[in-house]
Design a protein around this motif. Structure first.
Motif, short mmCIF file in Angstrom:
data_model
loop_
_atom_site.label_atom_id
_atom_site.label_comp_id
_atom_site.label_asym_id
_atom_site.label_seq_id
_atom_site.Cartn_x
_atom_site.Cartn_y
_atom_site.Cartn_z
N ASP A 145 0.84 -1.20 0.00
CA ASP A 145 0.00 0.00 0.00
C ASP A 145 0.88 1.25 0.00
N ALA A 146 0.52 2.21 -0.81
CA ALA A 146 1.19 3.51 -0.82
C ALA A 146 0.20 4.59 -0.44
N TRP A 147 0.57 5.43 0.52
CA TRP A 147 -0.32 6.47 1.04
C TRP A 147 0.35 7.84 1.01
N PHE A 148 -0.47 8.85 0.86
CA PHE A 148 -0.05 10.21 1.21
C PHE A 148 -1.29 10.96 1.67
N VAL A 149 -1.22 11.46 2.89
CA VAL A 149 -2.33 12.21 3.49
C VAL A 149 -1.78 13.54 3.98
#
Length: 997
Positions: A640-644
């Motif tokens: 999983d790749a996230w950016f918040v």
């Protein structure tokens, strides 16, 4: 007339007169009259009696037929005839129309004043020409029904008036029987008594079944027919269009122009012929002129049929289904409360299912208007970006990289827009609101740093070890940093979050885990936290048992932007009944989670992530500048790749991954997975900015609240800097909550001496030759419990050297004598420079260089292992260990043209041996016996032989050869190692891999 004829007529008249004057004739006439009169009276009496009997029987029969029909009041009748299904409508934000929810029947109510006069006249002329004259029934229709019933006719007709048809459709059944007909007559009379003609006509126009629309859905009511067949409102229907619709009730699916798939039929003749029949009746009844009739008959109605029109669920599938789901949940609670239940009662699965089913039915039948928070223009732009984005990555095993994103307004919780996925036809899962995934390092501010600051256990300047560690957690857990590197010895919380170091996050979490920090997640709307999650150390890196949705993860980040208050995200703003009653309206209910000071400090740390940390590359991709604070995240195995990120107005986050978890690692179009996700994030934000720049790019910045101070601290302890810390050059400064600012002086340093081996430093022993010792400061182990020292595999790694730590070494970082003299070295000569590699035995701390039998240099094991030789000499090198034992000489290397004889070499050897003996005496070899406690460490952790790390990210390997005291160096050039480490630390665009066990 001539004389003869006249004479004959007179003669005949005299004879007739004498006949009637004759007494006998008159007597017979009187008798005959009496007989005829009596017979007539008898027939009249019999007729009257027969009619009375027949009427009585008929009346009795009629009374028997309607005996079980209740006497309905006006209110009862009104409730029955107005009780029809109506499709619910959905709106974007600002009341922008979206469409109708999917239902079995598409119906939209319309008032009589908003219906074309042509249509009203067409319906009356076709269905009930005496509508405005009768009282609900037409006598001839009743007689016809009676005759058909008693004669058992093969053809039996139903009620002929609009009123009777309304009763049949709304109150009774479609059964053809005298019983139903009798009730229909009775109720029609009552309806006409209670309601005006216009009310009856309006209801009929709204309930009539009228075939299919251009989406292939069944339609009822003239408004739905007008919009679904011709694309206009009922008030704007032309004469031919009105006639076409008025002809549909006789055979709705025979005359309708559309198929079940919403396509136009090949043969439109039945509907067109029926339209012409309606026009003829309108003309015959005087509703239109001959000119209007001729023009309408000649009109090509087929050119008015609209083409196939997709349903909202086809054009906006993820959005429509999300609205349906949330509306049903809201209505189920409302319906349960109406029945006396409380919301908590719906935790019972059976009861919940019961009310969800009821809510679903009402949603599709009651004609609600549902107003949402979704901005249509931003939503459309985000779907367009997703459709055209070129950098998602490779398909694997037939699966593409999927995407999820959501944009939430911080102060209200309004969901402004979202991306549910890339192709609804392929995968219906809403990846923004329903897909549960590990959130990787985006968990750190939510579970570690935010709660830690709130509890007074962490500040941005708090210090933690950043070296390989082992944490007992059922089984040994060994988290690693991205790629197995980025070990910096120690790290502040700010540095750790900025660069997404996992080890400091794990150690900080261990300081607060007993205070149940997972409860903060539940306060911030996480609905999937389990009992096991509360005690799992790897939760600090996002290892939830079930995972979290993009919506919940992004929503939680808004807590920091709201000064520590959590505002639950929502999509349904208001639900209104068809009568205008507000059934539901969302109300913001803030939840206090963090203090404003905690919220600001966490935001300020996350600013560094965006400005110069793991998300720095996103700034150059954005078309605007804003005060962003955010966090990148990668789950185990790069699944999983996230950016918040959040700014003063909105929070926005993206996720990339495969539906069946697979690694995202690897370049695609020249971009690694982390940049592919951050660029996607930036492209979506740029699209939103073009639509509403004030929303996504506010002028204001996050404001620092009161109660925060700036303080200096020692960079290895987080305490007030001592003079020793200042001399060591390790003083830093950062922000603190005033009541938690450091108040105790640092005692981390004591004067001492150390030796260098490669890039590491170790405490010198009393027996260590002074030539290899360096003066400096040693760390006091008693002051380092707070940085997680008990979990550190190798305390010596805490101070890796380099300018950052000056001349500082940990007192627990010790080398132990292996009990023998080092083996001889092998040296090489190139361009008059003698060089050699780091000695394979871990206790070697330095090297001596000899020329012609005399020592000419001492070189520390931490320096460059190179010596520039002069000309005309014989050189060799020896290795010296921690207690001063010296190896045999290396091979000799001659410099210059002079050659030595064998005799000279023998003399040199004798001289070397004497020199060696002298050196041993000089360094007190007689005292080389080492204290048993120093020579044999107490624990495997201390001597580096702890349980082998199974973490693939921990790339440090144990040397299983002659020495188990230090890590095997794989690069002989220590300067190169240092440069590589520095480059890795500076690579702020790299995301990290979170280890989950």
């Amino acid at each position: 007339m001539n004389n003869n004829q006249k004479d004959r007529f007179q003669t005949a008249w005299k004879q007739l007169t004498r006949f009637f004057q004759n007494e006998k004739t008159q007597k017979n006439a009187r008798v005959t009259y009496q007989v005829i009169w009596n017979l007539t009276l008898i027939l009249i009496i019999i007729g009257v009696l027969g009619f009375s009997f027949a009427g009585g029987v008929g009346a009795g029969y009629f009374a028997a037929l309607v005996n079980d029909e209740p006497v309905r009041s006006k209110e009862d009748l009104k409730k029955d005839i107005y009780n029809y299904e109506e499709t619910s409508e959905v709106y974007f934000a600002d009341k922008v129309y979206l469409g109708k929810l999917k239902s079995d029947l598409d119906r939209e109510e319309v008032s009589i004043d908003k219906v074309s006069d042509h249509l009203k006249n067409a319906v009356i002329a076709t269905e009930d020409e005496y509508f405005y004259e009768h009282d609900g029934v037409v006598p001839k229709a009743i007689l016809r029904a009676i005759y058909q019933e008693f004669s058992n006719a093969s053809v039996q007709s139903g009620g002929s008036t609009l009123t009777q048809q309304l009763i049949k459709n709304q109150v009774l059944t479609n059964e053809v029987s005298f019983d139903r007909k009798a009730k229909e007559i009775l109720l029609a009379l009552r309806v006409e008594k209670f309601f005006e003609k216009e009310e009856i006509l309006e209801t009929y126009l709204n309930v009539s079944t009228l075939g299919r629309n251009s989406s292939g859905r069944n339609i009822a009511g003239v408004e739905s027919a007008a919009e679904g067949i011709f694309g206009v409102e009922a008030k704007d229907l032309t004469l031919p269009q009105s006639a076409f619709i008025a002809g549909l009730p006789q055979s709705p699916f025979g005359y309708t122009p559309y198929t079940q798939q919403g396509k136009l039929k090949d043969n439109q003749e039945p509907g067109i012929n029926r339209m012409k029949t309606v026009l003829k009746r309108m003309y015959s009844n005087g509703y239109i002129t001959k000119k209007q009739y001729d023009k309408a008959i000649a009109y090509d109605i087929t050119k008015d049929f609209i083409g196939k029109k997709p349903l909202p669920s086809e054009k906006y599938p993820w959005l429509t289904y999300e609205i349906e789901k949330r509306s049903i949940e809201i209505l189920s609670v409302s319906l349960a409360k109406e029945d006396g239940y409380e919301e908590k009662d719906l935790e019972n699965d059976d009861l919940k299912e019961q009310y969800l089913a009821l809510a679903d039915r009402k949603l599709r039948q009651n004609g609600y208007k549902i107003y949402t928070t979704v901005n249509k223009k931003i939503y459309d732009k985000m779907q367009e970006v997703t459709k055209n984005y070129p950098n998602f990555g490779y398909d694997q095993a037939g699966e593409p990289v999927e995407a999820g994103a959501i944009l939430i307004e911080n102060k209200t919780g309004k969901i402004i827009s979202f991306v549910g996925g890339r192709d609804f036809k392929r995968e219906q899962t809403n990846h923004a609101t329903a897909s549960l995934r590990s959130n990787g390092s985006t968990m750190k501010p939510l579970l570690v740093y935010g709660p830690g600051i709130e509890l007074g256990k962490i500040s941005p300047g708090s210090v933690s070890a950043n070296v390989p560690i082992s944490i007992p957690a059922g089984k040994m857990w060994r988290p690693g940093n991205y790629g197995g590197g980025s070990y910096t010895g120690v790290s502040t919380a700010r540095e750790a979050l900025k660069n997404s170091y996992n080890i400091p996050a794990a150690l900080f979490y261990m300081k607060i885990i007993n205070q149940r920090p997972a409860s903060y997640l539940e306060k911030m709307g996480f609905t999937t936290v389990t009992k096991e999650d509360y005690s799992n150390p790897s939760m600090s890196l996002g290892a939830m048992s079930k995972g979290v949705t993009v919506e919940e993860n992004v929503n939680a980040f808004g807590t920091f932007a709201n000064s520590g208050e959590f505002i639950d995200a929502y999509m349904i703003d208001k639900i209104v009944s068809k009568d205008g009653e507000v059934i539901y309206e969302h109300k913001v209910k803030p939840v206090e989670v963090f203090s404003p000071q905690t919220a600001y400090l966490t935001l300020d740390m996350m600013r560094d992530v965006v400005n110069s940390g793991t998300a720095a590359s996103v700034r150059n991709r954005l078309a605007f500048s804003s005060d962003w604070a955010g966090k990148t995240g990668t789950s185990q195995n790069y699944w999983d790749a996230w950016f918040v990120a959040t700014n003063p107005n909105v929070s926005f986050g993206t996720w990339l991954g495969y539906d069946t978890p697979k690694s995202l690692k690897g370049t695609y179009n020249g971009l690694e997975y982390n940049k592919r996700n951050m660029y996607y994030w930036a492209d979506l934000m740029n699209a939103a900015y073009k639509v509403d720049p004030k929303l996504v790019d506010p002028d204001k910045r996050f404001e620092m609240p009161g109660g925060i101070v700036s303080r200096s601290f020692c960079g290895v302890s987080g305490l007030l800097p001592s003079s020793s810390c200042q001399k060591a050059g390790l003083v830093k400064s950062d922000l603190f909550i005033a009541k938690y600012a450091p108040s105790r002086a640092d005692n981390s340093f004591i004067d001492g001496q150390y030796v260098s081996v490669g890039s590491k430093r170790y405490a010198a022993l009393p027996q260590t030759p002074s030539e290899f010792k360096s003066g400096g400061f040693m760390l006091n182990p008693e002051s380092f419990g707070d940085i997680g020292l008990k979990y550190v595999d190798d305390p010596g790694a805490l101070i890796p050297g380099g300018e950052k730590f000056g001349n500082v070494v940990g007192t627990k970082a010790k080398l132990y004598d292996n009990g023998k003299a080092p083996d001889a070295l092998s040296i090489t000569l190139s361009n008059n420079k003698i060089s050699w590699g780091l000695h394979p035995e871990g206790d070697v701390v330095g090297y001596r260089v000899y020329k012609n039998g005399g020592k000419v240099a001492s070189i520390n094991a931490g320096d460059n292992l190179v010596f520039t030789a002069g000309s005309g000499g014989s050189y060799y090198v020896t290795a010296v260990d921690i207690v001063g034992k010296e190896s045999a000489p290396s091979q000799r290397i001659e410099t210059g043209a002079k050659k030595t004889s064998a005799k000279t070499e023998d003399k040199d050897k004798d001289k070397d041996n004497k020199s060696k003996d002298s050196t041993k005496n000089k360094d007190n070899i007689a005292n080389e016996k080492i204290d048993t406690e120093e020579k044999k460490p107490d624990s495997k952790e201390e001597n580096g032989t702890a349980e082998k790390d199974t973490d693939t990210n921990n790339t440090d390997k144990e040397d299983t050869g002659k020495d188990t005291n230090i890590d095997k160096e794989t690069d002989q050039n220590t300067d190169q190692n240092t440069d590589q480490n520095t480059d890795q630390n500076k690579d702020t665009d790299k995301a990290e891999e979170e280890e989950e066990e």
